[in-house]
Design an enzyme around this catalytic site. Structure first.
Site, PDB file in Angstrom:
ATOM      1  CE  LYS A 132      -2.571   1.349   3.593  1.00  0.00           C
ATOM      2  NZ  LYS A 132      -2.114   2.759   3.803  1.00  0.00           N
ATOM      3  CD  GLU A 201      -6.641   7.404   7.301  1.00  0.00           C
ATOM      4  OE1 GLU A 201      -6.502   7.599   8.530  1.00  0.00           O
ATOM      5  OE2 GLU A 201      -5.774   6.839   6.602  1.00  0.00           O
TER       6      GLU A 201
END
Length: 286
Positions: A132, A201
């Site tokens: 990631k 996020e």
């Protein structure tokens, strides 16, 4: 049949036991777009991975371990060595979920070649399925370079904790039209560069919903929207291991309270000499 090694917690804390490898795959995760929401949680140890694995589609070895495990003030000081060690532990403790490892700050930003060197090291040393990477348009060349060379990349847009020094904190992003447009552009850039999924996020809910509608890979929300294609939380947050709970976290347990109660009982029994008792000591052979 290929195998991995897991710890048989019923018999030993340390003995590797061969178990069939029946993991989900990166293509299976990508095909989940628009279907049953994906479940992802963070894991940093073998035992945690064992407990989470049957219930999760993905396990994230997050650089949040800097704060959760090492007590660091942010994720910025986390190193490749830390990520490799914990990533290998999580792979050993799981056999179902796709394991993804965070690329730590400073391990990918300089160039696509630098990113590939770091990512290939993590995959070689851990056996994880992918990495990631935080960042939007600026990181698209790295995402493309890795994806074209066989390294699956999960993107991460919106609130990017590694950029906390520039962002000035962990507040929600996208409250202005300019910032909202930039986050949406970032998601398009990263998905277009080949990311197989994207973490969204700490953004205003409407942004997360729009990104989920507009890109063709799964979105994984954290502090985003229930309309995302999946959700992720820091496991220690959702289990209630810390006193402070971020607004976007729902506490599904009070593990801190349970641990405190158990340790208090243990301490009382040690001090009163009630422990160890007859069942915990060895009698001489007759």
């Amino acid at each position: 049949m290929s195998t991995t090694f897991t710890v048989d917690s019923a018999t030993s804390r340390a003995t590797p036991v061969s178990a069939p490898m029946k993991r989900l795959t990166i293509p299976a995760i990508r095909r989940a777009k628009g279907g049953t929401p994906l479940v992802m949680l963070t894991a940093y140890t073998v035992r945690t991975a064992q407990l989470l694995d049957p219930h999760c589609d993905l396990l994230l070895v997050g650089d949040s371990l800097g704060q959760v495990v090492y007590g660091l003030p942010s994720t910025v000081p986390v190193t490749l060595e830390m990520m490799a060690a914990h990533g290998a532990a999580v792979v050993r403790g799981s056999h179902h979920a796709v394991v993804i490892i965070d690329m730590p700050f400073g391990s990918y930003e300089a160039s696509p070649e630098h990113a590939f060197a770091s990512a290939s090291r993590l995959l070689k040393e851990t056996g994880a399925a992918g990495v990631k990477m935080e960042g939007g348009e600026a990181m698209a060349p790295q995402v493309r370079f890795l994806s074209e060379r066989g390294v699956p990349v999960m993107g991460h847009v919106g609130l990017t904790p590694q950029a906390v020094n520039i962002l000035g904190g962990y507040g929600a992003r996208g409250r202005t039209q300019e910032e909202a447009s930039r986050i949406i552009d970032d998601a398009h850039a990263v998905s277009g560069a080949g990311a197989f999924s994207i973490v969204v996020e700490g953004v205003v809910e409407t942004i997360a919903a729009e990104i989920t509608r507009m890109i063709d890979v799964p979105t994984i929300g954290i502090g985003a929207s229930a309309t995302c294609d999946g959700q992720v939380l820091v496991t220690e947050d959702m289990l209630g291991l810390f006193e402070r709970t971020p607004r976007f976290v729902k506490r599904y347990g009070d593990m801190a309270g349970q641990i405190s109660t158990a340790v208090e009982a243990y301490a009382d029994e040690v001090r009163s000499r009630a422990f160890p008792g007859a069942d915990q000591v060895y009698a001489p052979k007759s």
